[in-house]
Structures are given as structure tokens and as C-alpha cells.
Design a protein around this motif. Structure first.
Motif, PDB file in Angstrom:
ATOM      1  N   ILE A  54       0.817  -1.228   0.000  1.00  0.00           N
ATOM      2  CA  ILE A  54       0.000   0.000   0.000  1.00  0.00           C
ATOM      3  C   ILE A  54       0.847   1.273   0.000  1.00  0.00           C
ATOM      4  N   ASN A  55       1.787   1.364   0.906  1.00  0.00           N
ATOM      5  CA  ASN A  55       2.586   2.599   0.962  1.00  0.00           C
ATOM      6  C   ASN A  55       3.478   2.768  -0.266  1.00  0.00           C
ATOM      7  N   LEU A  56       3.984   1.659  -0.777  1.00  0.00           N
ATOM      8  CA  LEU A  56       4.818   1.723  -1.977  1.00  0.00           C
ATOM      9  C   LEU A  56       4.019   2.299  -3.146  1.00  0.00           C
ATOM     10  N   VAL A  57       2.788   1.823  -3.294  1.00  0.00           N
ATOM     11  CA  VAL A  57       1.922   2.328  -4.372  1.00  0.00           C
ATOM     12  C   VAL A  57       1.520   3.778  -4.088  1.00  0.00           C
ATOM     13  N   PHE A  64       3.709   8.334 -11.164  1.00  0.00           N
ATOM     14  CA  PHE A  64       3.369   7.704 -12.448  1.00  0.00           C
ATOM     15  C   PHE A  64       2.285   8.526 -13.150  1.00  0.00           C
ATOM     16  N   GLU A  65       1.308   8.962 -12.376  1.00  0.00           N
ATOM     17  CA  GLU A  65       0.233   9.787 -12.951  1.00  0.00           C
ATOM     18  C   GLU A  65       0.803  11.099 -13.490  1.00  0.00           C
ATOM     19  N   PHE A  66       1.706  11.680 -12.719  1.00  0.00           N
ATOM     20  CA  PHE A  66       2.328  12.939 -13.142  1.00  0.00           C
ATOM     21  C   PHE A  66       3.071  12.723 -14.465  1.00  0.00           C
ATOM     22  N   ALA A  67       3.837  11.627 -14.526  1.00  0.00           N
ATOM     23  CA  ALA A  67       4.604  11.335 -15.735  1.00  0.00           C
ATOM     24  C   ALA A  67       3.667  11.129 -16.930  1.00  0.00           C
TER      25      ALA A  67
ATOM     26  N   LEU B  21       7.949   4.104  -9.239  1.00  0.00           N
ATOM     27  CA  LEU B  21       7.876   3.439  -7.926  1.00  0.00           C
ATOM     28  C   LEU B  21       9.176   3.662  -7.148  1.00  0.00           C
ATOM     29  N   LEU B  22      10.302   3.542  -7.841  1.00  0.00           N
ATOM     30  CA  LEU B  22      11.586   3.781  -7.171  1.00  0.00           C
ATOM     31  C   LEU B  22      11.725   5.262  -6.792  1.00  0.00           C
ATOM     32  N   LEU B  27      11.536   9.946  -2.961  1.00  0.00           N
ATOM     33  CA  LEU B  27      10.789  11.152  -2.590  1.00  0.00           C
ATOM     34  C   LEU B  27      10.270  11.050  -1.160  1.00  0.00           C
ATOM     35  N   ASN B  28       9.801   9.878  -0.811  1.00  0.00           N
ATOM     36  CA  ASN B  28       9.266   9.672   0.548  1.00  0.00           C
ATOM     37  C   ASN B  28      10.363   9.895   1.589  1.00  0.00           C
ATOM     38  N   GLU B  29      11.548   9.379   1.311  1.00  0.00           N
ATOM     39  CA  GLU B  29      12.649   9.535   2.274  1.00  0.00           C
ATOM     40  C   GLU B  29      13.056  10.998   2.419  1.00  0.00           C
TER      41      GLU B  29
END
Lengths: 164, 174
Positions: A54-57, A64-67, B21-22, B27-29
Motif C-alpha cells: 500500500i505505501n509503496l503504491v 506515475f500519474e504525473f509522468a 515506484l523507485l 521522494l518519501n525519504e
């Protein structure tokens, strides 16, 4: 004097779709990036993703949406951007539909904190289907252009060969 | 030809998704308050926050009865209890029950210390918590959290904002 050709409906629809999709995807991405925890909660409310993902997504999907929005709006790798949008929007529709079928109350999460204002999941699906139609239209135009280009290149080659 | 183009595009989509995803991880960090790697549901987050905030003298209480719209109307008009709005702050700003304070469930950790002096002053009095309506659990979660923090009389207005609004009762905006 050179007369101006009238702009066809096809061209208007093509540009309208590109601008609408590009702007909406970039806008939605910025809002989600500003509220990642809320977006993670929205994703969790669908009950489709394993907890570990969940957090990864929630971090990666807004990027991804921005891109996608950038690619479609700028036209650089627009075909890949449009195909990504088709995949995403189809996924969103399927996820929302699955939630409705299971009677799970979901928070769309489409526009970060503002998505809490999306009261009806049917409204969310209708909007996504509309956007999906735009994305398919853009992708279709891109493919048609590619086919025409390939056709004209083949024709030129055959002309060259016959003249040699 | 179409198949080749589709495959080419699909590879691009896959590559873009992987990079994003990477990139999201990076960005989160870089954020001041990064999300943990594993997702934790709102109730668990609130419990962990309450665990940190709870004073040593915090005692769980037996929840007293909830209040309905008619009681809520009287309480709001007579200012006989402290009213807390557990909805996200954006909704509080759009409209809330008069004299209610904002204590959003999703920002409990930051908002609670800000209004703690007011809450402590009402420790022995009735505190009423509401959220958007009967289907939301924010008021329940915030009510439980306050109970664990030692507030003696926390009650819920389960009808919440939807009942209040449908009743055509006065509202405040911020």
C-alpha cells in the motif's frame, strides 16, 4: 492569398482530450503527493492491495500519474503516456466497480484530500469511463499516425526501388 | 505492425512505472515525515499516537450514552458541553456545529497538543465528538482516544454533520 483550412472536429477533439487528460492527471498527482497518508488510506479502503504494497503504491502511483500527464500533454512519448493512462483508468474503474459489488464503502482518493468530496462511487466510475474514452481516442490517433507513416515510408521505398 | 507498436509501448509503460515506484521511495525519504515502509491503518496509527500522548494517570472510562440530534441542539445552544469535530480539517472549515473545535482523526497527533489546554479545562465535563455521519468512524476513534487519555465523559453524536445539516440547524464557517 492563402486560404486558411477550417479546423476539423477531429483535431479539436484530439487536442481537447490531450489537454483535459494531461491537466487532470498532473493535478490529481500533485494533490496526492501533498497528502500521501490520505492516499494510502484510500488505497487501503479498496481492500485489494496487500498491506505490504500500500505505501509503496501510495508513493509511486502519483509520480506515475504525473509522468503520464506530462507525456500526453507534451507529446514526448505520447503513445506510451496514453497507453499508461488507458491501463490506469481501466484499473481504477475495475477497482471501484469491485468495491461497489462487494458493498465496501471506499474513498476514491482520486484527488488527494479533495477526493473526500467524491461522494458517489458511480460518479467516480462515470468520470473514469469518460477519461478512458479520451485516452483510447488519443492512443488510436497516435497509432493511426504511426501506421500512415509506416505506409508512406514503405511506398517511398518501393518507388525508390522501382526507379533504380 | 500494431502488435510491435503495442509491445514497444507496453515496455515503455513498464519502465516508466518501475522508475516512478523507485522515485516514490526516494521522494518519501526526502519528506520531513516519511511514511513507514509498511502501511498501518488509521485506528492503529491513532492508538500508537494515543499511547505516546497518554499521561500516566490516563484511565480508560466507561462510555456514557450517545446524544441524538435534539440533545445536540440543546447542548449547542446552551454551551453545556465541549463539542469536537473529528472530520478532516477541510470539512470543519467549510462548515461545523457552532462552537465546535476541530480535532481531526487524521491529524490527531498534531492537533491534540494545540487544543489540549482547552480539553484539560473540560476534563470533568461532557465532551461530545462527531464526524460526517453514521457511516464514519472518526468520532468513535477520537472518542476512544480521548477516553484513554483520561477524559471522564466522552459521548458521541453519531448522526454527525449530515443529521445536523439535514435538520437545517445553524452552522459556523471558518
Amino acid at each position: 492569398m492563402k486560404s486558411r483550412r477550417p479546423i476539423s472536429m477531429r483535431v479539436i477533439l484530439y487536442w481537447f482530450s490531450r489537454v483535459v487528460l494531461g491537466v487532470i492527471f498532473i493535478y490529481a498527482a500533485i494533490l496526492k503527493l501533498g497528502a500521501p497518508q490520505e492516499f494510502a488510506d484510500s488505497l487501503a479502503s479498496y481492500g485489494l492491495l496487500p498491506t505490504a504494497l500500500i505505501n509503496l503504491v501510495a508513493w509511486g502511483l502519483p509520480l506515475f500519474e504525473f509522468a503520464c500527464g506530462f507525456l500526453v500533454l507534451s507529446g514526448y512519448r505520447g503513445r506510451a503516456g496514453a497507453l499508461s493512462m488507458i491501463a490506469l483508468l481501466a484499473l481504477f474503474c475495475a477497482a471501484t466497480l469491485a468495491a461497489i459489488m462487494r458493498g465496501v464503502p471506499v474513498n476514491c482518493g482520486c484527488f488527494g484530500r479533495q477526493s473526500l468530496l467524491d461522494a458517489s462511487p458511480w460518479m467516480v466510475i462515470s468520470r473514469d469511463i469518460g477519461l478512458l474514452g479520451c485516452a483510447i481516442y488519443i492512443y488510436g490517433i497516435y497509432m493511426k499516425k504511426e501506421m500512415e507513416l509506416a505506409g508512406s515510408v514503405a511506398a517511398q521505398k518501393s518507388i525508390r526501388i522501382s526507379t533504380e | 505492425m500494431i502488435g510491435k507498436l503495442l509491445l514497444q509501448d507496453a515496455l515503455w509503460v513498464w519502465a516508466l512505472l518501475t522508475v516512478c515506484l523507485l522515485g516514490g521511495l526516494v521522494l518519501n525519504e526526502a519528506r520531513p515525515q516519511p511514511l513507514p515502509l509498511a502501511y498501518s491503518p488509521p485506528a492503529a496509527r491513532l492508538n500508537s499516537t494515543v499511547g505516546r500522548l497518554a499521561a500516566e494517570d490516563g484511565t480508560p472510562l466507561t462510555r456514557k450514552g450517545d446524544v441524538d440530534l435534539a440533545q445536540m441542539r440543546k447542548i449547542s445552544a446552551g454551551h453545556t458541553a465541549l463539542i469536537l469535530d473529528a472530520r478532516p480539517e477541510i470539512f470543519y472549515r467549510i462548515g461545523h456545529i457552532p462552537a465546535a473545535l476541530s480535532l481531526p482523526r487524521d491529524d490527531f497527533e498534531h492537533r491534540y497538543p494545540l487544543i489540549e489546554p482547552v480539553l484539560r479545562a473540560h476534563r470533568g465535563q461532557t465532551i461530545i465528538v462527531y464526524c460526517s455521519g453514521r457511516n464514519c468512524d472518526d468520532s468513535q476513534l477520537v472518542g476512544d482516544a480521548l477516553a484513554h487519555l483520561g477524559y471522564a465523559d466522552v459521548r458521541l453524536f453519531r448522526g454527525g454533520w449530515s443529521d445536523w445539516e439535514e435538520g437545517g440547524l445553524p452552522e459556523e464557517k471558518e
